[in-house]
Design a protein around this motif. Structure first.
Motif, PDB file in Angstrom:
ATOM      1  N   ARG A  19     -29.685 -99.475 -27.985  1.00  0.00           N
ATOM      2  CA  ARG A  19     -30.380 -98.221 -28.281  1.00  0.00           C
ATOM      3  C   ARG A  19     -29.442 -97.033 -28.428  1.00  0.00           C
ATOM      4  O   ARG A  19     -29.657 -96.144 -29.254  1.00  0.00           O
ATOM      5  CB  ARG A  19     -31.406 -97.923 -27.177  1.00  0.00           C
ATOM      6  CG  ARG A  19     -32.533 -98.945 -27.090  1.00  0.00           C
ATOM      7  CD  ARG A  19     -33.295 -99.014 -28.398  1.00  0.00           C
ATOM      8  NE  ARG A  19     -34.381-100.002 -28.340  1.00  0.00           N
ATOM      9  CZ  ARG A  19     -35.097-100.360 -29.391  1.00  0.00           C
ATOM     10  NH1 ARG A  19     -34.846 -99.826 -30.574  1.00  0.00           N
ATOM     11  NH2 ARG A  19     -36.040-101.274 -29.277  1.00  0.00           N
ATOM     12  N   GLU A  20     -28.382 -97.001 -27.607  1.00  0.00           N
ATOM     13  CA  GLU A  20     -27.519 -95.821 -27.584  1.00  0.00           C
ATOM     14  C   GLU A  20     -26.169 -96.187 -26.993  1.00  0.00           C
ATOM     15  O   GLU A  20     -26.061 -97.104 -26.185  1.00  0.00           O
ATOM     16  CB  GLU A  20     -28.180 -94.735 -26.733  1.00  0.00           C
ATOM     17  CG  GLU A  20     -27.531 -93.376 -26.787  1.00  0.00           C
ATOM     18  CD  GLU A  20     -28.278 -92.341 -25.959  1.00  0.00           C
ATOM     19  OE1 GLU A  20     -27.929 -91.151 -26.063  1.00  0.00           O
ATOM     20  OE2 GLU A  20     -29.200 -92.723 -25.204  1.00  0.00           O
ATOM     21  N   PHE A  64     -17.811 -96.459 -20.004  1.00  0.00           N
ATOM     22  CA  PHE A  64     -18.379 -96.646 -21.337  1.00  0.00           C
ATOM     23  C   PHE A  64     -19.729 -97.326 -21.149  1.00  0.00           C
ATOM     24  O   PHE A  64     -19.826 -98.349 -20.453  1.00  0.00           O
ATOM     25  CB  PHE A  64     -17.447 -97.503 -22.189  1.00  0.00           C
ATOM     26  CG  PHE A  64     -17.932 -97.744 -23.585  1.00  0.00           C
ATOM     27  CD1 PHE A  64     -18.158 -96.688 -24.450  1.00  0.00           C
ATOM     28  CD2 PHE A  64     -18.150 -99.034 -24.046  1.00  0.00           C
ATOM     29  CE1 PHE A  64     -18.596 -96.902 -25.744  1.00  0.00           C
ATOM     30  CE2 PHE A  64     -18.584 -99.267 -25.333  1.00  0.00           C
ATOM     31  CZ  PHE A  64     -18.810 -98.195 -26.186  1.00  0.00           C
ATOM     32  N   LEU A  65     -20.779 -96.776 -21.760  1.00  0.00           N
ATOM     33  CA  LEU A  65     -22.138 -97.188 -21.464  1.00  0.00           C
ATOM     34  C   LEU A  65     -22.870 -97.667 -22.712  1.00  0.00           C
ATOM     35  O   LEU A  65     -23.007 -96.924 -23.686  1.00  0.00           O
ATOM     36  CB  LEU A  65     -22.903 -96.017 -20.835  1.00  0.00           C
ATOM     37  CG  LEU A  65     -22.259 -95.409 -19.581  1.00  0.00           C
ATOM     38  CD1 LEU A  65     -22.911 -94.082 -19.233  1.00  0.00           C
ATOM     39  CD2 LEU A  65     -22.339 -96.382 -18.409  1.00  0.00           C
ATOM     40  N   LEU A  66     -23.334 -98.912 -22.662  1.00  0.00           N
ATOM     41  CA  LEU A  66     -24.113 -99.505 -23.748  1.00  0.00           C
ATOM     42  C   LEU A  66     -25.555 -99.603 -23.270  1.00  0.00           C
ATOM     43  O   LEU A  66     -25.870-100.375 -22.356  1.00  0.00           O
ATOM     44  CB  LEU A  66     -23.560-100.878 -24.111  1.00  0.00           C
ATOM     45  CG  LEU A  66     -22.117-100.902 -24.624  1.00  0.00           C
ATOM     46  CD1 LEU A  66     -21.604-102.330 -24.741  1.00  0.00           C
ATOM     47  CD2 LEU A  66     -22.021-100.192 -25.970  1.00  0.00           C
ATOM     48  N   CYS A  67     -26.426 -98.810 -23.878  1.00  0.00           N
ATOM     49  CA  CYS A  67     -27.781 -98.642 -23.372  1.00  0.00           C
ATOM     50  C   CYS A  67     -28.791 -99.496 -24.140  1.00  0.00           C
ATOM     51  O   CYS A  67     -28.905 -99.382 -25.368  1.00  0.00           O
ATOM     52  CB  CYS A  67     -28.186 -97.179 -23.461  1.00  0.00           C
ATOM     53  SG  CYS A  67     -27.022 -96.040 -22.651  1.00  0.00           S
ATOM     54  N   PHE A  68     -29.514-100.324 -23.394  1.00  0.00           N
ATOM     55  CA  PHE A  68     -30.595-101.140 -23.922  1.00  0.00           C
ATOM     56  C   PHE A  68     -31.895-100.689 -23.273  1.00  0.00           C
ATOM     57  O   PHE A  68     -31.887 -99.890 -22.336  1.00  0.00           O
ATOM     58  CB  PHE A  68     -30.330-102.620 -23.611  1.00  0.00           C
ATOM     59  CG  PHE A  68     -29.087-103.178 -24.246  1.00  0.00           C
ATOM     60  CD1 PHE A  68     -29.141-103.827 -25.465  1.00  0.00           C
ATOM     61  CD2 PHE A  68     -27.848-103.046 -23.610  1.00  0.00           C
ATOM     62  CE1 PHE A  68     -27.978-104.333 -26.057  1.00  0.00           C
ATOM     63  CE2 PHE A  68     -26.689-103.552 -24.188  1.00  0.00           C
ATOM     64  CZ  PHE A  68     -26.751-104.199 -25.418  1.00  0.00           C
ATOM     65  N   ASP A  69     -33.019-101.174 -23.743  1.00  0.00           N
ATOM     66  CA  ASP A  69     -34.295-100.832 -23.114  1.00  0.00           C
ATOM     67  C   ASP A  69     -34.326-101.359 -21.689  1.00  0.00           C
ATOM     68  O   ASP A  69     -34.243-102.567 -21.453  1.00  0.00           O
ATOM     69  CB  ASP A  69     -35.463-101.435 -23.912  1.00  0.00           C
ATOM     70  CG  ASP A  69     -35.720-100.717 -25.229  1.00  0.00           C
ATOM     71  OD1 ASP A  69     -35.341 -99.534 -25.330  1.00  0.00           O
ATOM     72  OD2 ASP A  69     -36.285-101.338 -26.150  1.00  0.00           O
ATOM     73  N   GLY A  70     -34.410-100.452 -20.719  1.00  0.00           N
ATOM     74  CA  GLY A  70     -34.555-100.836 -19.324  1.00  0.00           C
ATOM     75  C   GLY A  70     -33.279-101.047 -18.547  1.00  0.00           C
ATOM     76  O   GLY A  70     -33.299-101.109 -17.315  1.00  0.00           O
TER      77      GLY A  70
END
Length: 244
Positions: free
Chosen positions: A42-43, A51-57
């Motif tokens: 998502r983001e 470093f942040l890899l954002c998924f739903d939840g």
């Protein structure tokens, strides 16, 4: 160890994978990497050195520790800790720490502590310094609760800029010097970012890995391990005053 400005550059380079589905996942991490397969990224975000890899939840947090690295659309000979393949390329991470962060990142991260964030709060940083009066200058700049993203290069260069000896105590600094410390932690981080982006960062080092002070020509002091953090330090005994 990659410092905050380098992580921002990674975030910018990896932004093209946002809103793309993860097609393939592999790597030698013990983490349940398959959790990301088939999920939409998502983001892409960052906080300090994270470093942040954002998924739903949930979010995958990548911390590069001392020797971690990354490659985009290419691989090193060594096996990756994590490889994520998308329709438009791939992300590969090496020798890093991976951890899942569940739920809302705003409940986990203080964005105002990130020296490169638009939400950076200099006044809050100055207040935090007053609660850490016994800390050494060489340690406070590495305190991620105060200056998220600052690393050893930034520490050495900022202390030289403001003419403060690394073994000075925070409480001995004047209000003006504490203000300079906060201001230059952010200003130098953005200088670092611009120089790194232009591949000229090392040309701008004033003391880090250097032998002589560019201000007065005296030989720089060097300690392989200094302060509670036990990190490399370079400084000038002539123009950097020790406050005690």
């Amino acid at each position: 160890m990659p410092e905050g400005p380098s992580i921002v550059l990674l975030r910018e380079a990896a932004a093209r994978f946002a809103r793309r589905k993860v097609r393939e996942v592999s790597g030698n991490s013990r983490l349940d990497l398959a959790r990301m397969r088939g999920r939409t990224l998502r983001e892409v975000r960052s906080w300090g050195k994270h470093f942040l890899l954002c998924f739903d939840g949930f979010t995958l947090r990548v911390h590069f520790m001392l020797f971690g690295s990354w490659r985009i659309d290419e691989r090193r000979e060594a096996a990756p800790r994590l490889s994520l393949a998308f329709a438009n390329g791939e992300l590969n991470f090496y020798a890093c720490s991976l951890r899942y962060v569940e739920g809302d990142l705003d409940a986990v991260y203080d964005w105002s502590a990130d020296v490169m964030s638009p939400q950076w709060d200099a006044a809050a940083a100055r207040r935090k310094l007053l609660t850490r009066r016994d800390a050494l200058a060489c340690d406070i700049l590495l305190d991620q609760e105060v200056f998220a993203g600052c690393g050893n290069i930034i520490k050495n260069e900022v202390l030289h800029r403001i003419r403060v000896h690394p073994l000075s105590t925070v409480g001995a600094l004047s209000s003006r010097k504490r203000g300079e410390l906060v201001t230059q932690a952010r200003d130098y981080s953005f200088d670092f970012y611009r120089w790194k982006k232009d591949f000229v960062l090392k040309k701008h080092y004033q003391v880090h890995t250097k032998t002589h002070c560019p201000r007065d020509g005296s030989r720089l002091a060097f300690r392989a391990k200094l302060g509670r953090a036990q990190r490399r330090a370079f400084w000038c005994d002539l123009c950097q005053k020790r406050y005690e």
